[in-house]
Design a protein around this motif. Structure first.
Motif, PDB file in Angstrom:
ATOM      1  N   ALA A  58      14.174 -70.774 -42.073  1.00 21.76           N
ATOM      2  CA  ALA A  58      15.369 -71.511 -41.652  1.00 21.76           C
ATOM      3  C   ALA A  58      15.478 -72.859 -42.346  1.00 21.76           C
ATOM      4  CB  ALA A  58      15.364 -71.696 -40.132  1.00 21.76           C
ATOM      5  N   VAL A  59      14.432 -73.657 -42.262  1.00 25.15           N
ATOM      6  CA  VAL A  59      14.485 -75.007 -42.830  1.00 25.15           C
ATOM      7  C   VAL A  59      14.619 -74.984 -44.347  1.00 25.15           C
ATOM      8  CG1 VAL A  59      13.254 -77.177 -43.072  1.00 25.15           C
ATOM      9  CG2 VAL A  59      13.246 -75.983 -40.877  1.00 25.15           C
ATOM     10  N   PRO A  60      13.779 -74.225 -45.082  1.00 21.18           N
ATOM     11  CA  PRO A  60      13.969 -74.182 -46.539  1.00 21.18           C
ATOM     12  C   PRO A  60      15.356 -73.691 -46.933  1.00 21.18           C
ATOM     13  CG  PRO A  60      11.843 -73.254 -45.948  1.00 21.18           C
ATOM     14  CD  PRO A  60      12.588 -73.449 -44.669  1.00 21.18           C
ATOM     15  N   ALA A  61      15.896 -72.689 -46.226  1.00 20.00           N
ATOM     16  CA  ALA A  61      17.224 -72.182 -46.567  1.00 20.00           C
ATOM     17  C   ALA A  61      18.281 -73.261 -46.375  1.00 20.00           C
ATOM     18  CB  ALA A  61      17.556 -70.949 -45.718  1.00 20.00           C
ATOM     19  N   MET A  62      18.198 -74.007 -45.269  1.00 14.51           N
ATOM     20  CA  MET A  62      19.155 -75.092 -45.033  1.00 14.51           C
ATOM     21  C   MET A  62      19.066 -76.154 -46.121  1.00 14.51           C
ATOM     22  SD  MET A  62      18.946 -75.900 -40.967  1.00 14.51           S
ATOM     23  CE  MET A  62      18.811 -74.602 -39.755  1.00 14.51           C
ATOM     24  N   LEU A  63      17.836 -76.577 -46.430  1.00 13.47           N
ATOM     25  CA  LEU A  63      17.654 -77.663 -47.385  1.00 13.47           C
ATOM     26  C   LEU A  63      18.030 -77.244 -48.807  1.00 13.47           C
ATOM     27  CD1 LEU A  63      14.268 -79.158 -46.113  1.00 13.47           C
ATOM     28  CD2 LEU A  63      16.585 -79.965 -45.637  1.00 13.47           C
ATOM     29  N   LEU A  64      17.650 -76.011 -49.191  1.00  9.90           N
ATOM     30  CA  LEU A  64      18.019 -75.530 -50.518  1.00  9.90           C
ATOM     31  C   LEU A  64      19.535 -75.396 -50.645  1.00  9.90           C
ATOM     32  CD1 LEU A  64      15.270 -72.794 -51.068  1.00  9.90           C
ATOM     33  CD2 LEU A  64      15.435 -74.995 -52.249  1.00  9.90           C
ATOM     34  N   GLY A  65      20.172 -74.830 -49.618  1.00  2.97           N
ATOM     35  CA  GLY A  65      21.617 -74.696 -49.639  1.00  2.97           C
ATOM     36  C   GLY A  65      22.311 -76.045 -49.698  1.00  2.97           C
ATOM     37  N   TYR A  66      21.754 -77.022 -48.996  1.00  2.00           N
ATOM     38  CA  TYR A  66      22.320 -78.365 -49.025  1.00  2.00           C
ATOM     39  C   TYR A  66      22.208 -78.964 -50.425  1.00  2.00           C
ATOM     40  CZ  TYR A  66      23.066 -83.259 -47.785  1.00  2.00           C
ATOM     41  OH  TYR A  66      23.535 -84.541 -47.720  1.00  2.00           O
ATOM     42  N   GLY A  67      21.058 -78.747 -51.074  1.00  2.00           N
ATOM     43  CA  GLY A  67      20.885 -79.240 -52.437  1.00  2.00           C
ATOM     44  C   GLY A  67      21.859 -78.605 -53.412  1.00  2.00           C
ATOM     45  N   VAL A  68      22.101 -77.294 -53.265  1.00  2.00           N
ATOM     46  CA  VAL A  68      23.077 -76.615 -54.118  1.00  2.00           C
ATOM     47  C   VAL A  68      24.464 -77.227 -53.916  1.00  2.00           C
ATOM     48  CG1 VAL A  68      24.251 -74.422 -54.568  1.00  2.00           C
ATOM     49  CG2 VAL A  68      21.782 -74.450 -54.165  1.00  2.00           C
ATOM     50  N   ALA A  69      24.828 -77.498 -52.662  1.00  2.00           N
ATOM     51  CA  ALA A  69      26.148 -78.063 -52.367  1.00  2.00           C
ATOM     52  C   ALA A  69      26.291 -79.467 -52.926  1.00  2.00           C
ATOM     53  CB  ALA A  69      26.383 -78.064 -50.856  1.00  2.00           C
ATOM     54  N   LEU A  70      25.205 -80.228 -52.927  1.00  2.00           N
ATOM     55  CA  LEU A  70      25.270 -81.566 -53.516  1.00  2.00           C
ATOM     56  C   LEU A  70      25.610 -81.499 -55.009  1.00  2.00           C
ATOM     57  CD1 LEU A  70      22.251 -83.515 -51.939  1.00  2.00           C
ATOM     58  CD2 LEU A  70      24.685 -83.932 -51.567  1.00  2.00           C
ATOM     59  N   ARG A  71      25.083 -80.478 -55.668  1.00  2.00           N
ATOM     60  CA  ARG A  71      25.313 -80.359 -57.120  1.00  2.00           C
ATOM     61  C   ARG A  71      26.668 -79.729 -57.445  1.00  2.00           C
ATOM     62  NH1 ARG A  71      26.998 -80.255 -61.181  1.00  2.00           N
ATOM     63  NH2 ARG A  71      26.092 -79.929 -63.262  1.00  2.00           N
ATOM     64  N   LEU A  72      27.067 -78.695 -56.696  1.00  4.05           N
ATOM     65  CA  LEU A  72      28.237 -77.914 -57.074  1.00  4.05           C
ATOM     66  C   LEU A  72      29.462 -78.181 -56.206  1.00  4.05           C
ATOM     67  CD1 LEU A  72      26.531 -74.451 -57.751  1.00  4.05           C
ATOM     68  CD2 LEU A  72      27.020 -76.304 -59.365  1.00  4.05           C
ATOM     69  N   GLY A  73      29.273 -78.866 -55.084  1.00  6.56           N
ATOM     70  CA  GLY A  73      30.385 -79.130 -54.192  1.00  6.56           C
ATOM     71  C   GLY A  73      31.261 -80.261 -54.690  1.00  6.56           C
ATOM     72  N   PRO A  74      32.264 -80.644 -53.890  1.00  8.88           N
ATOM     73  CA  PRO A  74      33.151 -81.750 -54.273  1.00  8.88           C
ATOM     74  C   PRO A  74      32.351 -83.027 -54.486  1.00  8.88           C
ATOM     75  CG  PRO A  74      34.010 -80.551 -52.380  1.00  8.88           C
ATOM     76  CD  PRO A  74      32.620 -80.057 -52.606  1.00  8.88           C
ATOM     77  N   PRO A  75      32.874 -83.966 -55.275  1.00  3.89           N
ATOM     78  CA  PRO A  75      32.169 -85.233 -55.501  1.00  3.89           C
ATOM     79  C   PRO A  75      31.898 -85.966 -54.200  1.00  3.89           C
ATOM     80  CG  PRO A  75      34.022 -84.991 -57.010  1.00  3.89           C
ATOM     81  CD  PRO A  75      34.139 -83.887 -56.017  1.00  3.89           C
ATOM     82  N   PHE A  76      30.898 -86.831 -54.226  1.00  4.61           N
ATOM     83  CA  PHE A  76      30.537 -87.597 -53.033  1.00  4.61           C
ATOM     84  C   PHE A  76      31.766 -88.324 -52.494  1.00  4.61           C
ATOM     85  CE2 PHE A  76      29.223 -91.519 -50.935  1.00  4.61           C
ATOM     86  CZ  PHE A  76      28.327 -91.021 -49.994  1.00  4.61           C
ATOM     87  N   GLY A  77      31.957 -88.277 -51.193  1.00  8.28           N
ATOM     88  CA  GLY A  77      33.110 -88.894 -50.547  1.00  8.28           C
ATOM     89  C   GLY A  77      34.116 -87.850 -50.115  1.00  8.28           C
TER      90      GLY A  77
END
Length: 332
Positions: free
Chosen positions: A224-243
């Motif tokens: 659970a925890v690794p999946a959440m954290l890895l998914g969050y890291g992917v979203a930081l890179r590929l998701g909308p810009p910060f803000g």
């Protein structure tokens, strides 16, 4: 969730309780817990950067964590928690710290930004739902000396806050008028709520699962925890810009989480409930924990306020480090 919840009963007992730490060891524990989480997030960031995972893969990670990993983790964590702590002064102070920032965001977002209901709910969670699992457990163990001190916060969030929020999110996604029968039934169809209730039932009845059941549940819960954290890291890179186009909303949720919540919990604990010493430190530190990664998981699953949840988690994870360190130095 320094990182994940230990798999074996021996390691859980080790994490569970330590002698009260001195100030330097406590501060070291804060940095160790944060460093572990940040490194796993960076791995997810790298997976997104090098094309190993795309946003579709990120959503798969979020769904697996929500549907399978987190319920198993809740059984593992709560089956060893003391449910009697649910009615402690610690809980009352924690509850006060939750209600004020959550209510403040609901009011501000309704009258200022006129956000839809589901986005207001995600913002309220981002302003008040602390990372009591993957960060709270190790911080409680190494900063407070006893991981059980985070149990009241876990139970409050898993048995009250999360079911209520997910019920509203489910209802808003499906539409229609509120019906009390549907509202009361819907939390019981949510896998996270079912996992939490199962864990509490095991704890309340002092029941230990046989290894044939316990070991697979612990193994699945460990993802659970690794999946959440890895998914969050992917979203930081590929998701909308910060803000995400809403920096004012991120600023409000971050201030409510980093400043208002721990301040209200501290004030209630000290002046309303007469708590001091280690008990006061425990309330303040747990309330100062950053926004939990599973709020981003919920936002992703329901497709609501994803950038707000993601950015608030980032800001509060970085910003709460000096807040917790200061609390450990002044109250420890």
């Amino acid at each position: 969730m320094a990182a994940s919840v230990p798999d074996s009963s021996d390691s859980r007992n080790h994490l569970r309780k330590h002698p009260p730490p001195d100030t330097l060891i406590a501060v070291d524990g804060v940095f160790l817990g944060f460093a572990t989480i940040v490194l796993v997030i960076l791995v997810g960031f790298a997976l997104g950067h090098f094309g190993v995972l795309d946003m579709a893969g990120q959503r798969v990670l979020a769904e697996v964590a929500f549907q399978v990993g987190s319920p198993a983790l809740m059984i593992t964590v709560l089956s060893t928690a003391d449910v009697h702590e649910l009615f402690s002064r610690n809980l009352l102070a924690t509850l006060a710290g939750v209600l004020v920032p959550a209510t403040a965001f609901l009011v501000i977002s309704r009258w200022w930004w006129q956000l839809p209901l589901s986005e207001r709910v995600i913002g309220a969670l981002a302003s008040s739902y602390v990372n009591a699992g993957n960060l709270g457990l190790p911080i409680a163990a190494y900063v407070l000396g006893d991981a059980a001190l985070v149990a009241p916060t876990l139970l409050l969030q898993l048995l009250i806050m999360q079911p209520l929020a997910l019920t509203v999110l489910d209802h808003d996604r499906r539409g229609g008028a509120f019906r009390w029968g549907s509202i009361l039934r819907r939390p019981l169809t949510n896998p996270l709520t079912l996992g939490a209730l199962a864990g509490v039932a095991l704890s309340a009845t002092d029941t230990t699962l046989p290894p044939l059941l316990r070991d697979p549940i612990e193994l699945i819960g460990g993802l659970a925890v690794p999946a959440m954290l890895l998914g969050y890291g992917v979203a930081l890179r590929l998701g909308p810009p910060f803000g995400g186009g809403a920096p004012a909303q991120v600023a409000v949720t971050s201030v409510l989480k980093l400043a208002v919540q721990p301040a209200i919990a501290y004030a209630c604990a000290r002046w309303a409930l007469g708590m001091d010493g280690h008990a006061l430190l425990a309330v303040t530190v747990t309330s100062a924990l950053p926004t939990a990664q599973n709020i981003f998981t919920h936002a992703t699953r329901y497709g609501r306020a994803e950038a707000l949840a993601r950015d608030t988690i980032l800001v509060t994870t970085l910003g709460c480090l000096p807040v917790i360190a200061l609390a450990a130095l002044t109250l420890g």
